[in-house]
Scaffold this active site. Sequence first.
Site, short mmCIF file in Angstrom:
data_model
loop_
_atom_site.label_atom_id
_atom_site.label_comp_id
_atom_site.label_asym_id
_atom_site.label_seq_id
_atom_site.Cartn_x
_atom_site.Cartn_y
_atom_site.Cartn_z
N ARG A 63 -8.16 -16.65 -9.63
CA ARG A 63 -8.57 -15.84 -8.48
C ARG A 63 -9.49 -14.71 -8.93
O ARG A 63 -9.32 -14.15 -10.01
CB ARG A 63 -7.35 -15.29 -7.75
CG ARG A 63 -6.45 -16.37 -7.20
CD ARG A 63 -5.31 -15.81 -6.40
NE ARG A 63 -5.76 -15.18 -5.16
CZ ARG A 63 -4.95 -14.58 -4.30
NH1 ARG A 63 -3.64 -14.52 -4.55
NH2 ARG A 63 -5.42 -14.04 -3.20
N LYS A 120 7.12 -15.67 -0.70
CA LYS A 120 6.06 -14.75 -1.15
C LYS A 120 5.91 -13.57 -0.20
O LYS A 120 5.75 -12.43 -0.64
CB LYS A 120 4.75 -15.52 -1.27
CG LYS A 120 3.53 -14.70 -1.62
CD LYS A 120 2.32 -15.61 -1.73
CE LYS A 120 1.01 -14.83 -1.78
NZ LYS A 120 0.89 -13.96 -2.95
N GLU A 141 -6.68 -14.68 7.09
CA GLU A 141 -5.33 -15.10 6.71
C GLU A 141 -4.59 -15.81 7.85
O GLU A 141 -3.60 -16.50 7.62
CB GLU A 141 -4.52 -13.90 6.24
CG GLU A 141 -4.23 -12.87 7.31
CD GLU A 141 -3.66 -11.59 6.74
OE1 GLU A 141 -2.65 -11.10 7.30
OE2 GLU A 141 -4.19 -11.08 5.73
N ARG A 155 0.84 -1.21 0.00
CA ARG A 155 0.00 0.00 0.00
C ARG A 155 0.87 1.25 0.00
O ARG A 155 0.57 2.23 -0.70
CB ARG A 155 -0.92 0.00 1.23
CG ARG A 155 -2.11 -0.95 1.11
CD ARG A 155 -2.80 -1.16 2.47
NE ARG A 155 -4.04 -1.92 2.37
CZ ARG A 155 -4.10 -3.24 2.22
NH1 ARG A 155 -2.97 -3.95 2.15
NH2 ARG A 155 -5.26 -3.86 2.14
#
Length: 457
Positions: free
Chosen positions: A143, A434, A337, A39
């Site tokens: 996705r 990742k 998550e 972000r």
Amino acid sequence: MTGIETSPGDHTALWPAPTADGAVDATVTVPGSKSVTNRGLILAALAAEPGWLRRPLRSRDTVLMADALRAMGVGIEETVSDGAFGAGGSGGGEAWRVIPAGLHGPATIDVGNAGTVMRFLPPVASLSDGPVRFDGDPRSHERPLHGVIDALRSLGARIDDDGRGALPMTVHGGGALDGGPVRIDASSSSQFVSALLLSAPRFNQGVEVRHVGSALPSLPHIRMTVDMLRAAGARVDTPEAGGEPGVWRVAPSALLGRDLVVEPDLSNAAPFLAAALVTGGRVTIPDWPEHTTQPGDALRQIFTDMGGSCELTDAGLTFTGTGRITGIDADLHEVGELTPVIAAVAALADSESVLRGIAHLRLHETDRLAALTKEINELGGDVAETEDGLRINPRPLHGGIFHTYEDHRLATAAAVLGLTVEGVQIENVATTAKTLPDFPGLWTGMLDAAPSAARGA
């Protein structure tokens, strides 16, 4: 940027998960937040002046984001600070200077399998002067992206996706976007909302995002987006601030170039805190913020409910296990998550757990509910999928191969199981890059710090 592998890793390699001989006792420095880093990169790229990100996370997802912005003309320079920002940060005193520029195409963007890249960048690309093509890993094609595509089209963008509502696609930037009101169903991903809000100050009319679907998942991530927009000078109206329920408004404005210090990634702290819980040990995470919008902050309460205790001091968060793990009944809708590691801990508990409100995890890096059920059960567990979650009855577990499906959080969950279950082999542990570089090194380092060495490292 250099020094990080941007492929998902070796799909066939097996990593023997280390087994703890006793209670862990360690301090683990967790790298910066992926959510904040990505972000922050976008807001800095859209600002009216240069800015800084200090302690950024350097991982596959953030390198993909930085490379994508570079491809559209943004300058991102790596520097090393004088050390003032070194404690708790990724890469010591590393800092990235972001220099905004006129966005342009043609450009080709590799999103990997990063939801933040594939969803946050199409609105940015709509502001570019020229076409921007998006593609990524095979899983990225599956996705959901329709919320962002449909919303951008209604706001005036031209997008070629051959009617798929998914990748690959091309955004034909026209140098600006009208913006205005838009209705979307973001029930499959809160990132649809964040994607539109982040670029909205640069839209001619700003944006009014109205969510029209069922309950939104992962609301803390939208709050993070809003807080970061406001810190960059944007004017944002939200439901929490007395606005209309399910509606977010961002006014057009210039964004400030900030000097942003990235918090540690609290969701990535989950396996390390879990290690303290399942071994009856103690783990300290330095620089844990007193106030944060990160979903990972919920771990303090969740793991306390499962049998541990925590203390937040100037040194960070110290979590201590008692040697007993209690099952929980928890709604994880806002913090989905965290589910893989919580499920792993629940599989080692002394009573049943029910994890609810997480049907949307079927659309993440993999179908996380199906994957957790299959992999834990193949180690001897008793996990059943429900309509919106998991029911976990603890059973004695045994060793075996734990498949990760190119999902970093499946790999870290398997490592937690391996602490007390001998013979767990994790397929493709490299996929943790990742969001968590050198997870194997951090994990074995935590165990090596304990009074008793670990076996199998």
